[in-house]
Design an enzyme around this catalytic site. Structure first.
Site, short mmCIF file in Angstrom:
data_model
loop_
_atom_site.label_atom_id
_atom_site.label_comp_id
_atom_site.label_asym_id
_atom_site.label_seq_id
_atom_site.Cartn_x
_atom_site.Cartn_y
_atom_site.Cartn_z
N ILE A 1 0.89 -1.52 -0.04
CA ILE A 1 -0.34 0.50 0.38
C ILE A 1 0.81 1.30 -0.38
O ILE A 1 1.73 1.03 0.75
CB ILE A 1 -0.96 0.18 1.06
CG1 ILE A 1 -0.34 0.30 2.55
CG2 ILE A 1 -1.65 -0.49 0.65
CD1 ILE A 1 -1.04 -0.01 3.71
N ASP A 2 0.25 1.90 -0.61
CA ASP A 2 1.48 3.24 -0.58
C ASP A 2 1.94 3.65 0.75
O ASP A 2 1.17 3.66 1.96
CB ASP A 2 0.47 4.60 -1.38
CG ASP A 2 -0.29 4.08 -2.78
OD1 ASP A 2 0.54 3.61 -3.24
OD2 ASP A 2 -1.55 5.04 -3.35
#
Length: 319
Positions: free
Chosen positions: A137-138
């Site tokens: 995930i970012d």
């Protein structure tokens, strides 16, 4: 060094050597077997085989598996919120601001560095003592990640992601108010044709991406949305919501920053600035355990920065 000896059953159906070993030795993936063959660690009837060799039955196989080597990233003593851990995997609730994997400009302080400092029972991924990052995930997205501790778990979890059988639920705060209460966003997502740091649903080349969404709260100028990922492409939610006209609050890359000027409430404007990131949280993750075959599901609360904005929106929208 671990030595494994196998005798291929007589009258077996013809099968590639690498496939047979990967199927028979659960701790070795096909890629790992191919690396061992390239290193001369596998013999068939005492001779080094060709990778394409097909077994016919009766062959004597010897496999020498070297101990895992230390991975490149250094272990670091970084606090982590561990939701679950056993010998096969670890489930983490990642804070916003933490990069998942070391890279250019992020050689330390990453989730991988933290896990190397935390885990004492890594058995190796691809011949290295490192955690197996199955999905990401970012940096500025918070929420749940599952990480493999060994090759077998990495392979099994990766297969579930490829089959889109993993349950992934996100919560987002977006600008605007969709006309309907739920919907489905679908496009081909690939690298932006001009800005190479961005992704786009209008890319000439890309991968199929599907996001399901449902409104769970409507407020003046903003909405709280629940999203379910059918696929997991880079920046998928950010791209889909932005191109649907509802960028994530705080998302400077995909249009959320420009919308802040339209917010009249000074307190809300301050809270968004203090957020300092896209208002996106990976809330729920469900998958089948690679070893026990039991379905596991983990759920988290909204982080405080997003929860504070939602609380303010709810108070402001009350008559």
């Amino acid at each position: 060094m671990t030595d494994i000896e196998l005798t291929v059953p007589e009258n077996t159906e013809a099968e590639r050597l690498d496939s047979y070993i990967a199927r028979t030795v659960e701790t070795l993936t096909r890629a790992a077997v191919q690396r061992l063959m390239e290193s001369g660690m596998i013999t068939v009837n005492g001779m080094p085989p060709k990778p394409s060799l097909k077994l016919k039955g009766g062959e004597q196989l010897k496999i020498a598996v070297p101990p895992p080597v230390e991975a490149g990233p250094a272990p670091e003593n970084i606090p982590l919120e561990i939701l679950y851990e056993d010998r096969d995997l670890v489930v983490v609730n990642k804070d916003a601001g933490m990069v998942v994997h070391p890279g250019a400009g992020n050689s330390g302080g990453t989730l991988v560095n933290a896990l190397l400092g935390h885990c004492t029972d890594l058995s190796g991924i691809g011949g290295e003592l490192r955690p197996g990052i199955v999905h990401r995930i970012d940096k500025d997205t918070s929420g749940i990640l599952v990480v493999a501790k060994n090759d077998a778990s990495h392979l099994a979890l990766s297969e579930q992601f490829r089959e889109h059988s993993i349950k992934r639920i996100y919560i987002a705060i977006v600008y605007g108010s969709p006309k309907t209460d739920s919907g489905r966003l679908e496009s081909i997502i690939g690298r932006h044709p001009v800005d190479r740091k961005r992704m786009s649903g209008k890319a000439r080349h890309g991968k199929h991406a599907v996001t399901h969404w449902r409104v769970i709260g409507r407020y003046p100028g903003m909405c709280l949305i629940r999203l379910r990922l059918e696929t997991g492409r880079t920046h998928q939610i950010r791209v889909h919501l932005s191109e649907a006209g509802h960028p994530l609050v705080g998302d400077e890359v995909y249009g959320g920053g420009a919308r802040l000027d339209s917010v009249k409430d000074p307190v809300l404007r301050r809270l968004v600035r203090e957020l300092g990131r896209q208002a996106l949280h990976a809330k729920t993750l469900g998958f089948v355990h690679p070893s026990t075959k039991e379905y596991l599901e983990f759920d988290t609360d909204l982080p405080q920065d997003m929860a504070t904005i939602v609380e303010h929106l709810e108070k402001s929208s009350q008559p």
